[in-house]
Write a protein that holds these residues in place. Structure first.
Motif, PDB file in Angstrom:
ATOM      1  N   ALA A 174       0.839  -1.199   0.000  1.00  0.00           N
ATOM      2  CA  ALA A 174       0.000   0.000   0.000  1.00  0.00           C
ATOM      3  C   ALA A 174       0.873   1.248   0.000  1.00  0.00           C
ATOM      4  O   ALA A 174       2.092   1.205   0.218  1.00  0.00           O
ATOM      5  CB  ALA A 174      -0.915  -0.004   1.229  1.00  0.00           C
ATOM      6  N   HIS A 175       0.231   2.399  -0.234  1.00  0.00           N
ATOM      7  CA  HIS A 175       0.927   3.675  -0.096  1.00  0.00           C
ATOM      8  C   HIS A 175       1.364   3.882   1.354  1.00  0.00           C
ATOM      9  O   HIS A 175       0.645   3.512   2.286  1.00  0.00           O
ATOM     10  CB  HIS A 175       0.008   4.834  -0.474  1.00  0.00           C
ATOM     11  N   ASN A 176       2.505   4.492   1.517  1.00  0.00           N
ATOM     12  CA  ASN A 176       2.901   5.012   2.831  1.00  0.00           C
ATOM     13  C   ASN A 176       3.299   6.470   2.643  1.00  0.00           C
ATOM     14  O   ASN A 176       4.428   6.785   2.265  1.00  0.00           O
ATOM     15  CB  ASN A 176       4.054   4.233   3.436  1.00  0.00           C
ATOM     16  N   ASP A 233       5.737   6.040  -1.240  1.00  0.00           N
ATOM     17  CA  ASP A 233       5.265   7.401  -1.011  1.00  0.00           C
ATOM     18  C   ASP A 233       5.100   8.080  -2.368  1.00  0.00           C
ATOM     19  O   ASP A 233       5.519   7.550  -3.402  1.00  0.00           O
ATOM     20  CB  ASP A 233       6.273   8.167  -0.154  1.00  0.00           C
ATOM     21  N   TYR A 281       3.703   5.247   9.401  1.00  0.00           N
ATOM     22  CA  TYR A 281       2.867   4.679   8.343  1.00  0.00           C
ATOM     23  C   TYR A 281       1.525   5.387   8.322  1.00  0.00           C
ATOM     24  O   TYR A 281       0.836   5.459   9.337  1.00  0.00           O
ATOM     25  CB  TYR A 281       2.667   3.174   8.575  1.00  0.00           C
ATOM     26  N   SER A 306      -1.745   5.934   5.277  1.00  0.00           N
ATOM     27  CA  SER A 306      -2.115   5.574   3.910  1.00  0.00           C
ATOM     28  C   SER A 306      -3.364   6.308   3.444  1.00  0.00           C
ATOM     29  O   SER A 306      -3.847   7.239   4.091  1.00  0.00           O
ATOM     30  CB  SER A 306      -2.291   4.052   3.808  1.00  0.00           C
ATOM     31  N   ASP A 307      -3.913   5.848   2.318  1.00  0.00           N
ATOM     32  CA  ASP A 307      -4.894   6.619   1.546  1.00  0.00           C
ATOM     33  C   ASP A 307      -6.090   7.123   2.346  1.00  0.00           C
ATOM     34  O   ASP A 307      -6.482   8.283   2.207  1.00  0.00           O
ATOM     35  CB  ASP A 307      -5.396   5.766   0.373  1.00  0.00           C
TER      36      ASP A 307
END
Length: 836
Positions: free
Chosen positions: A451-453, A466, A529, A531-532
């Motif tokens: 996932a995005h961080n 990122d 961390y 995310s979205d």
């Protein structure tokens, strides 16, 4: 972990029930005697019905009827699930609609079942199960939630328990949702015109574990909307290709050598989930599994081992050089993380071999995709819905992004002047390719299950997951320096997530203990961390979860970028354009320079009403691995942020230098302004009011967000030392409507300031009208507006200032008296910035 660990073996066993792979029918069976159907006379034997057709034996046997444009399937097992996937080999080319070349659809678990003389293709409801050995318990859940019949067709021929069907009508239907996507994008009602569509029988392929079928679909529609008119040969007739992949389910028995891993919110990865009504009463029915590829060591006892089958990603042959090499190099960065996690030669990136079908689900692919405009790139992990095992990684990289990066670099460097050093042009290309390497690694990361961080930028080059802003600074000569704009290689967070999601820890309690130690080590190392779901809204609160920022200190980076912006505006000239470009493009290149701090401005706004928090389980909190609650941004930091952010609403910040205004030229004949330009209400010429309004709207959108205002109200209520709503709005108005006269040295200063002032009024009234404020917060905002009305009436000013003050006071007073009597203006449109 939400599912009880002890339930995992039972769950695995239960998932296997009813999940036997569809049998591969031997070719010899085609000569078996005809069977008598339950509806009466014997059906034709399959051999007779397929005489003269091209056979493709495989997971499901396929026959190509190229003369009639048909594809026939023989189904050798009923009620046995397999996976079904749609995708687009040929697409629309519009980023706004989102139907891209190579785009995968949703993975569905389906099966065939027989009713009378017909076969039905049924989608199973995988969102609700009972992982139980009790068939009645499983049946109770199955009967409680609806499945879906996707298709049915007559049985053409049969041999014992094998049934031949003409699958063409399924392939000629819109299985990918093209019409729905066009309708959602307001392009009109489109539907498949079967007379102008065809099954591509010659392209049908069958393999031991998958079947690949393709059709040409022509979608007919009105053809009047902008996006289809922009890209289509005939906007009323959109011809695309649809791929249908039918895939054998992976084995789940104990001998398969692979176990699903329970998802943890601090894993840094994606999850698949379903509701399991057979979990123990004290356990959650909401079960989550970690999304990941199957990766097995050849020597499980070794700390570092080769693997039985490596993860290989293939780069689209359509990517040209030097793009192709950049994509391969960037995506290959992940190899080092897998090596550190104990997997030798377990991951690699190669150019797709010539002649290989890029849409074949057996291949992980990095597509180089063209669209009419720049747009987002994507990484998709196509998974088994039962366990989260990734069956295919599919990456979509938009080709125009790299051109935007070059544009930004050229706009900052002005490399086309007569006396510009020759290496400046090369530096712009090098920066764009550096960004492309990072983008390739980023999207492949998604296809690996990551996932995005957005908090990783606090660690410098903390993670390719990122969104990176180019690291910009001024050198000793006061010139813009892009030499090290982007990091190289994966970061410490990336090493952590590969080890956490893919590491081999032996399973069971031993695995859970090892994973807990990894989480503890990551927290101890200062890894953050976010995310979205917590970072994309304008009013988001986490001060570290930021898209497109850089540096550990938000306010320091703001000042650093501010100095770069000021220098870039001072040097902005036709030298930012190659000689062959028409001069009107200067306006488009002004956008990223003028709005250079747009993302760091959002970072500054996050400090206002900000609060940080961890993703954790209750066990991690109790063990001291992570912290509970929300840590509010210190009051002093919030006030610094308020001062810096409200300064961007002053004419000194918003006004352009005279020498920039004097070179801006309307687009030439044959060209026009597009979405990448600032708006204009001055016909063909550049509109200096609109640019100031857009700049002000960028700030107002963040500061006057309902969520942020509500948080300010609560934080001040709990701690009076924290800034509250009244303080924030008082400072906002002191920098705008109630400010001191604009210095004469600012070009058009008073007019620019009034443009920003009106944006503030519109922002305040839209905030009140949005019905998202708590009543007490709305009362404070309304009181600030009412006080502003009084101040404007008591301080009428002179000339054009007096005109605006009088009209603004009347406008706000009318709204306060009767909101329904006033038509509010939306905030001005800000030209797109992301993706970069």
């Amino acid at each position: 972990m939400r599912a009880a660990p002890a339930a995992a073996p039972l769950l695995l066993a239960a998932l296997m029930m009813g999940a036997v792979p569809m049998a591969v029918a031997p070719a010899a069976a085609a000569s078996a005697p005809a069977a008598t159907t339950s509806n009466g006379p014997a059906a034709r034997p399959i051999a007779e019905a397929t005489r003269g057709l091209q056979a493709q034996p495989g997971f499901i046997d396929v026959w190509r009827d190229t003369d009639k444009g048909r594809v026939l399937l023989s189904v050798a097992a009923l009620e046995q699930p397999f996976l079904l996937l749609s995708s687009l080999p040929y697409a629309l080319g519009s980023n706004d609609v989102g139907l891209d070349r190579g785009q995968p659809g949703d993975m569905r678990m389906v099966h065939f079942e027989k009713h009378g003389a017909r076969l039905f293709l049924v989608q199973e409801n995988t969102g609700y199960i009972a992982a139980s050995e009790d068939k009645d318990e499983r049946a109770a859940v199955k009967e409680s939630f609806a499945s879906a019949v996707l298709w049915s067709g007559d049985i053409v021929a049969s041999d014992n328990d094998r049934y031949l069907i003409d699958f063409s009508s399924f392939l000629l239907a819109d299985r990918h949702g093209v019409g729905a996507r066009l309708a959602a994008a307001r392009q009109g009602a489109y539907a498949v015109d079967v007379a102008r569509s065809a099954v591509l029988a010659a392209d049908a392929r069958a393999f031991p574990d998958n079947v690949e079928l393709e059709s040409l679909l022509t979608c007919a529609g009105p053809g009047q909307a902008d996006y289809v008119r922009q890209v289509a040969a005939d906007p009323a007739s959109l011809s695309l290709r649809q791929r249908i992949s039918m895939v054998r389910l992976p084995r789940l028995d104990a001998s398969s050598g692979w176990q699903p891993r329970a998802y943890h919110p601090f894993s840094g990865g994606f999850d698949v989930n379903y509701f399991d009504f057979a979990t123990p009463l004290a356990s959650s029915i909401d079960v989550h599994w970690q999304v990941r590829h199957r990766l097995e060591k050849t020597d499980p006892a070794a700390a570092v081992s080769t693997v039985k089958k490596p993860i290989v990603f293939y780069v689209d042959r359509g990517a040209p050089e030097p793009v192709r090499s950049a994509l391969i190099e960037g995506a290959s960065w992940w190899a080092s993380a897998f090596e550190k996690a104990g997997f030798k030669d377990a991951y690699r990136v190669e150019l797709l071999p010539e002649g290989v079908d890029a849409m074949d689900i057996r291949y992980n692919i990095i597509h180089w995709v063209h669209r009419a405009t720049r747009g987002w790139s994507y990484g998709s992990a196509l998974t088994d819905p039962r366990t989260g095992q990734i069956l295919r990684g599919a990456v979509t990289l938009g080709s125009q992004r790299v051109r935007q990066d070059i544009l930004i670099a050229e706009s900052l460097l002005a490399p086309y002047g007569k006396n510009a050093p020759a290496d400046k042009q090369k530096l712009a290309e090098e920066m764009a390719l550096a960004r492309l390497r990072q983008l390739s690694a980023h999207e492949v990361g998604h296809a690996l299950g990551f996932a995005h961080n957005f908090a990783a930028s606090r660690m410098g080059n903390g993670s390719v997951m990122d969104y990176p802003h180019p690291i910009l600074k001024l050198n000793d000569k006061g010139e813009v320096d892009l030499a090290n704009a982007y990091g190289v290689g994966v970061g410490p967070w990336d090493d952590y997530i590969v080890k956490y999601i893919y590491g081999d820890f032996g399973g069971g309690a031993q695995e859970q203990a090892a994973l807990a130690r990894l989480r503890g080590d990551a927290h101890a190392a200062g890894m953050l961390y976010s995310s979205d779901q917590d970072d994309r809204l304008p009013g988001a609160s986490h001060p570290d979860g930021l898209l497109w920022d850089f540096g550990p200190d938000t306010l320091k980076t703001w000042d650093q970028l501010g100095a770069v912006r000021q220098r870039a505006l001072q040097t902005f000239s036709p030298d930012v354009l190659p000689d062959a470009r028409q001069i009107g493009e200067l306006e488009a290149r002004l956008v990223p320079v003028y709005l250079l701090q747009r993302y760091q401005g959002e970072a500054v706004a996050r400090l206002i009403g900000g609060g940080e928090f961890d993703y954790a389980s209750a066990g991690d909190i109790k063990a001291g691995i992570a912290s509970a609650g929300v840590k509010v941004t210190p009051a002093a930091v919030q006030r610094q942020a308020l001062n810096k952010l409200t300064d961007t609403l002053r004419a000194e910040y918003l006004a352009l230098p005279a020498k920039v205004l004097d070179v801006l030229t309307p687009p030439a004949a044959g060209y026009e302004r597009g979405r990448e330009y600032f708006a204009t209400r001055m016909d063909s010429v550049f509109d200096a009011f609109s640019i100031a309004e857009a700049g002000a709207a960028q700030t107002a959108g963040f500061l006057l967000d309902a969520g942020r205002v509500n948080r300010l109200a609560w934080q001040h209520a709990r701690d009076a030392q924290q800034p509250g709503v009244q303080e924030a709005l008082s400072l906002l108005l002191a920098k705008t409507w109630r400010r001191e006269p604009v210095p004469a040295s600012v070009v058009g200063g008073e007019a620019v300031q009034l443009a920003a002032d009106w944006v503030v009024v519109d922002g305040l009234l839209n905030l009140l009208d949005g019905a998202k404020l708590h009543p007490q917060a709305a009362a404070e905002v309304r009181a600030s507006v009412r006080e502003l009305v009084r101040w404007l009436n008591n301080n009428p000013g002179k000339g054009v200032i007096a005109d605006s003050r009088r009209q603004a006071a009347e406008h706000m007073a009318a709204y306060l008296n009767d909101p329904r009597s006033v038509k509010l203006r939306s905030l001005p449109v800000v030209p797109p910035g992301a993706p970069i």
